[in-house]
Design a protein around this motif. Structure first.
Motif, PDB file in Angstrom:
ATOM      1  N   LEU A 164      19.673  64.776  62.483  1.00  0.00           N
ATOM      2  CA  LEU A 164      21.015  65.242  62.150  1.00  0.00           C
ATOM      3  C   LEU A 164      22.081  64.481  62.940  1.00  0.00           C
ATOM      4  O   LEU A 164      23.132  64.117  62.399  1.00  0.00           O
ATOM      5  CB  LEU A 164      21.134  66.741  62.410  1.00  0.00           C
ATOM      6  CG  LEU A 164      20.289  67.635  61.500  1.00  0.00           C
ATOM      7  CD1 LEU A 164      20.412  69.096  61.919  1.00  0.00           C
ATOM      8  CD2 LEU A 164      20.715  67.472  60.042  1.00  0.00           C
ATOM      9  N   LEU A 165      21.823  64.221  64.212  1.00  0.00           N
ATOM     10  CA  LEU A 165      22.783  63.469  65.015  1.00  0.00           C
ATOM     11  C   LEU A 165      22.917  62.044  64.504  1.00  0.00           C
ATOM     12  O   LEU A 165      24.031  61.500  64.430  1.00  0.00           O
ATOM     13  CB  LEU A 165      22.343  63.466  66.479  1.00  0.00           C
ATOM     14  CG  LEU A 165      22.406  64.812  67.211  1.00  0.00           C
ATOM     15  CD1 LEU A 165      21.822  64.694  68.614  1.00  0.00           C
ATOM     16  CD2 LEU A 165      23.848  65.312  67.278  1.00  0.00           C
ATOM     17  N   ALA A 166      21.805  61.424  64.141  1.00  0.00           N
ATOM     18  CA  ALA A 166      21.858  60.070  63.588  1.00  0.00           C
ATOM     19  C   ALA A 166      22.607  60.053  62.266  1.00  0.00           C
ATOM     20  O   ALA A 166      23.368  59.119  61.975  1.00  0.00           O
ATOM     21  CB  ALA A 166      20.440  59.528  63.408  1.00  0.00           C
ATOM     22  N   ASP A 167      22.419  61.097  61.477  1.00  0.00           N
ATOM     23  CA  ASP A 167      23.090  61.166  60.180  1.00  0.00           C
ATOM     24  C   ASP A 167      24.595  61.304  60.346  1.00  0.00           C
ATOM     25  O   ASP A 167      25.378  60.615  59.679  1.00  0.00           O
ATOM     26  CB  ASP A 167      22.530  62.343  59.388  1.00  0.00           C
ATOM     27  CG  ASP A 167      22.988  62.348  57.941  1.00  0.00           C
ATOM     28  OD1 ASP A 167      23.167  61.251  57.384  1.00  0.00           O
ATOM     29  OD2 ASP A 167      23.155  63.437  57.375  1.00  0.00           O
ATOM     30  N   LEU A 168      25.019  62.184  61.230  1.00  0.00           N
ATOM     31  CA  LEU A 168      26.447  62.425  61.422  1.00  0.00           C
ATOM     32  C   LEU A 168      27.157  61.252  62.096  1.00  0.00           C
ATOM     33  O   LEU A 168      28.383  61.154  62.036  1.00  0.00           O
ATOM     34  CB  LEU A 168      26.656  63.701  62.241  1.00  0.00           C
ATOM     35  CG  LEU A 168      26.197  64.996  61.567  1.00  0.00           C
ATOM     36  CD1 LEU A 168      26.359  66.174  62.514  1.00  0.00           C
ATOM     37  CD2 LEU A 168      26.974  65.240  60.280  1.00  0.00           C
ATOM     38  N   SER A 169      26.411  60.370  62.734  1.00  0.00           N
ATOM     39  CA  SER A 169      27.032  59.213  63.385  1.00  0.00           C
ATOM     40  C   SER A 169      27.677  58.262  62.393  1.00  0.00           C
ATOM     41  O   SER A 169      28.581  57.509  62.743  1.00  0.00           O
ATOM     42  CB  SER A 169      25.983  58.460  64.212  1.00  0.00           C
ATOM     43  OG  SER A 169      25.091  57.755  63.360  1.00  0.00           O
ATOM     44  N   GLY A 170      27.213  58.281  61.138  1.00  0.00           N
ATOM     45  CA  GLY A 170      27.755  57.370  60.141  1.00  0.00           C
ATOM     46  C   GLY A 170      27.246  55.949  60.276  1.00  0.00           C
ATOM     47  O   GLY A 170      27.665  55.068  59.519  1.00  0.00           O
ATOM     48  N   LEU A 171      26.345  55.698  61.215  1.00  0.00           N
ATOM     49  CA  LEU A 171      25.811  54.351  61.427  1.00  0.00           C
ATOM     50  C   LEU A 171      24.458  54.163  60.752  1.00  0.00           C
ATOM     51  O   LEU A 171      23.772  53.170  61.013  1.00  0.00           O
ATOM     52  CB  LEU A 171      25.687  54.066  62.931  1.00  0.00           C
ATOM     53  CG  LEU A 171      27.006  54.055  63.706  1.00  0.00           C
ATOM     54  CD1 LEU A 171      26.754  53.846  65.186  1.00  0.00           C
ATOM     55  CD2 LEU A 171      27.936  52.968  63.168  1.00  0.00           C
ATOM     56  N   SER A 172      24.088  55.106  59.912  1.00  0.00           N
ATOM     57  CA  SER A 172      22.846  54.992  59.140  1.00  0.00           C
ATOM     58  C   SER A 172      23.138  55.441  57.716  1.00  0.00           C
ATOM     59  O   SER A 172      22.961  56.608  57.379  1.00  0.00           O
ATOM     60  CB  SER A 172      21.732  55.839  59.762  1.00  0.00           C
ATOM     61  OG  SER A 172      21.408  55.399  61.050  1.00  0.00           O
ATOM     62  N   LYS A 173      23.606  54.501  56.908  1.00  0.00           N
ATOM     63  CA  LYS A 173      23.863  54.806  55.503  1.00  0.00           C
ATOM     64  C   LYS A 173      22.863  54.020  54.672  1.00  0.00           C
ATOM     65  O   LYS A 173      22.979  52.819  54.505  1.00  0.00           O
ATOM     66  CB  LYS A 173      25.305  54.441  55.127  1.00  0.00           C
ATOM     67  CG  LYS A 173      26.332  55.372  55.750  1.00  0.00           C
ATOM     68  CD  LYS A 173      27.739  55.095  55.273  1.00  0.00           C
ATOM     69  CE  LYS A 173      28.283  53.803  55.846  1.00  0.00           C
ATOM     70  NZ  LYS A 173      29.712  53.629  55.495  1.00  0.00           N
ATOM     71  N   ALA A 174      21.849  54.723  54.186  1.00  0.00           N
ATOM     72  CA  ALA A 174      20.735  54.162  53.412  1.00  0.00           C
ATOM     73  C   ALA A 174      19.672  53.605  54.341  1.00  0.00           C
ATOM     74  O   ALA A 174      19.880  53.423  55.547  1.00  0.00           O
ATOM     75  CB  ALA A 174      21.212  53.088  52.436  1.00  0.00           C
ATOM     76  N   GLU A 175      18.487  53.392  53.788  1.00  0.00           N
ATOM     77  CA  GLU A 175      17.327  52.823  54.480  1.00  0.00           C
ATOM     78  C   GLU A 175      16.809  53.724  55.606  1.00  0.00           C
ATOM     79  O   GLU A 175      16.032  53.279  56.450  1.00  0.00           O
ATOM     80  CB  GLU A 175      17.644  51.425  55.022  1.00  0.00           C
ATOM     81  CG  GLU A 175      18.235  50.493  53.976  1.00  0.00           C
ATOM     82  CD  GLU A 175      18.640  49.147  54.542  1.00  0.00           C
ATOM     83  OE1 GLU A 175      17.847  48.573  55.316  1.00  0.00           O
ATOM     84  OE2 GLU A 175      19.741  48.677  54.229  1.00  0.00           O
TER      85      GLU A 175
END
Length: 649
Positions: A592-603
């Motif tokens: 969830l933290l990685a998702d909310l960072s916005g630095l992981s879009k796809a893959e």
């Protein structure tokens, strides 16, 4: 089946259905978008990074056969084999499963050529002639649109990943096949690291300190006919009899057809903590600790088939992120072992820190592995934190001396990230589609257990205490300060105290038994009492100068009371938290933290592999009776994905 179990199993289905709905929407939404909007997703089979291409290959038949064998025999073997053999079999099965799924795409496309494309690490290996010079100049080549820019994957990661493949090449293991083998072996080794971590976290802190009888200790409910029976399988209701009279080891390894299994309602045994609180002997506490620890090993064994048959191996074979997942999984496992404080635990914690530190130089996002690490430490003891942190600092210092500073690289990578297609990929889609991709990698079984994970965390233990006084009882106690009036505590009479208002609240001391000057060790609590009540109660009225005389001691008293309450709450939680739920919850939080960072879009089905292996642990909480069904669901999901989508990684 009792009503609570029926409710829990329905909740399993509802959670899995919700996750499946999320995946279906993530696949459906791009199909109904305009062609221009769909093009900005930069993923032909969004939310999976790949293209729709139904196909079969050399690995199709072996993959199906292996799935059938694991579903049929996996759960039994996980319980019957000795611990080390079970771990080895889990690892080898995961390797075979990964190899079979990769061979659906063929040898070159699925394995040997995966890491040799122009965007991958091996594309740069040949150009590294001087390793120290490469490290010193690494940051200068991160940004795009310059002649000597690193390729996509090399620029997006710290130099540790490239350095690993360069060293592999220097050892004479050239080419994509050897690099792929390293990634598969390391990534699949997480299937052994996760059960080891669960097993190591088995004994609660207090019970382990007072006499842990070992991971396969005496299980009171099984070997002595205890009516509690919380560690028996589905048969722990009226027909629990066959398990009685047998040794814990007999039941554990499945002799005479019986098998030990934690109950469906994920009620982790807290008998060790109960024994400590009740003042039982060290031997009794040891037996309770053994029961708790044995249950943890059973949970570790329960998760093995799910790790061996995980859909995530589609991206473990082959991507460098599999290597990252393996390194950090062993870091967490070693840290969990260090919390037991057995001989050489300091060296174990130091090794864990070195692996955590190296993980930070494999991928910037792996700084979030601090979440599982913190969960492990808080759940047992903070003592390994110092040597582990020292290990991290050693790695950071080594790269700094070599010429690369992690912080500089991170800031440059953020710039590089938005120089590419990430600036066009819509966050409004990927912020939830990333989670759908995670479901594809982890499978529906861990998602079905999400409600069990939430219950197994036992967060209510942080504020609920058995036998605590009700608000009515609290307000009925005399208002007090921490110093007694003359004559307090004399024999035959209760101690008297003078009140000390703090705003509209007063501090109450521990209860004092009549006829005794000894105070009980209950923590100090606060209860609201109005000023008017104090003013109209002569027996409770303080001297005129009471506040001025005692104010200097108020802050330390409040601090000590807060600290005592926090420590007490933490110990209660440590005694009852489910290790499986703890690790699965930590993995989910990191996602969830990685998702909310916005630095992981796809893959993210590939990038979040280091977190996904811990999410998979939650499947161990599913009831034994439905294990094969959920394993079949896991295998079917992986087979559908690999045969209908040609993934890019």
């Amino acid at each position: 089946m009792t009503r609570p179990r029926r409710v829990a199993r329905r909740a399993d289905v509802y959670c899995a259905a919700a996750a499946a709905t999320l995946v279906a929407l993530a696949f459906l939404v791009p199909r109904i978008l305009s062609e221009r909007a769909r093009g900005h997703l930069y993923a032909g089979a969004a939310p999976i990074f790949g293209n729709w291409l139904p196909h079969v290959g050399w690995g199709t038949v072996p993959a199906i056969a292996l799935a059938v064998l694991v579903v049929r025999y996996g759960p039994d073997l996980a319980y019957r084999l000795p611990w080390r053999r079970a771990l080895l079999l889990t690892w080898l099965t995961a390797v075979a499963w990964a190899f079979a799924l990769a061979m659906v795409d063929g040898w070159q496309r699925g394995i040997a050529g995966r890491l040799t494309t122009r965007d991958e690490y091996l594309h740069e290996v040949g150009g590294v002639r001087d390793i120290p010079a490469m490290l010193r100049g690494f940051s200068a080549r991160i940004l795009d649109f310059q002649p000597d820019s690193w390729t996509t994957h090399v620029s997006g990661h710290p130099p540790g990943a490239l350095l690993t493949f360069v060293l592999l090449d220097r050892l004479g293991l050239h080419g994509g096949a050897w690099a792929a083998l390293l990634c598969v072996l390391a990534g699949c080794s997480a299937a052994a690291a996760v059960p080891i971590a669960i097993r190591a976290l088995g004994a609660p802190k207090d019970a382990a300190r007072l006499g842990d009888s070992g991971l396969i200790g005496t299980v009171a409910a099984a070997s002595s006919g205890n009516s509690d029976g919380r560690n028996l399988d589905e048969s722990n209701s009226a027909d629990r009899g066959p398990g009685n009279g047998k040794s814990a080891l007999d039941i554990l390894v499945g002799r005479d057809g019986d098998r030990l299994r934690a109950d469906d309602s994920i009620q982790e045994s807290s008998s060790a903590a109960d024994a400590v609180n009740a003042g039982h002997s060290a031997g009794e506490v040891g037996r309770a600790a053994g029961e708790f620890a044995s249950d943890a090993e059973l949970r570790a064994r329960a998760v093995m088939p799910f790790l061996a048959l995980a859909p995530a191996v589609i991206w473990i074979a082959v991507s460098a992120d599999a290597l990252f997942a393996g390194v950090t999984a062993w870091a967490v496992a070693l840290l969990a072992i260090a919390t037991r404080q057995r001989p050489r635990w300091v060296l174990t914690a130091l090794a864990a820190g070195v692996l955590f530190g190296f993980g930070m130089f494999l991928s910037y996002g792996l700084v979030l592995m601090a979440v599982p690490a913190a969960a492990v430490l808080v759940a047992r003891t903070l003592r390994p934190a110092v040597p582990a942190l020292l290990g991290v600092l050693l790695v950071v210092a080594a790269f700094k001396v070599a010429g690369f500073w992690w912080v500089d690289g991170y800031h440059l990578v953020v710039q590089r990230y938005y120089q590419g297609i990430a600036s066009e990929r819509p966050f409004s889609y990927w912020v939830w589609a990333n989670l759908a991709a995670t479901v594809c990698a982890a499978g529906l079984a861990p998602m079905a257990a999400l409600h069990r994970v939430a219950l197994g965390l036992r967060l209510s233990a942080l504020w609920d205490r058995p036998g605590r006084r009700t608000p009515t009882q609290l307000t009925s106690l005399p208002s007090t300060v921490m110093t007694s009036m003359p004559g307090a505590g004399t024999a035959g009479a209760p101690a008297t105290w003078s009140p000390e208002p703090v705003g509209s609240r007063v501090i109450h001391p521990p209860e004092i038994a009549p006829g005794s000057a000894t105070r009980r060790s209950d923590p100090i609590v606060e209860a609201p009492i109005s000023r008017s009540a104090i003013a109209t109660a002569p027996a409770m009225r303080a001297p005129a100068n009471a506040i001025s005389q005692t104010t200097p001691s108020t802050a330390p008293a409040i601090f000590r009371a807060a600290r005592a309450g926090a420590v007490s709450a933490l110990r209660r939680w440590q005694a009852v938290v489910n290790p499986v739920a703890l690790l699965a919850g930590a993995g989910l939080l990191a996602v969830l933290l990685a998702d909310l960072s916005g630095l992981s879009k796809a893959e993210t089905e590939r990038i979040w592999l280091p977190f996904d292996v811990w999410v998979l642990a939650g499947a161990a909480l599913l009831p034994a009776r439905g294990v094969r069904v959920w394993l079949a669901v896991q295998a079917a999901g992986a087979l559908v994905l690999v045969h209908f989508i040609l993934t890019n990684w």
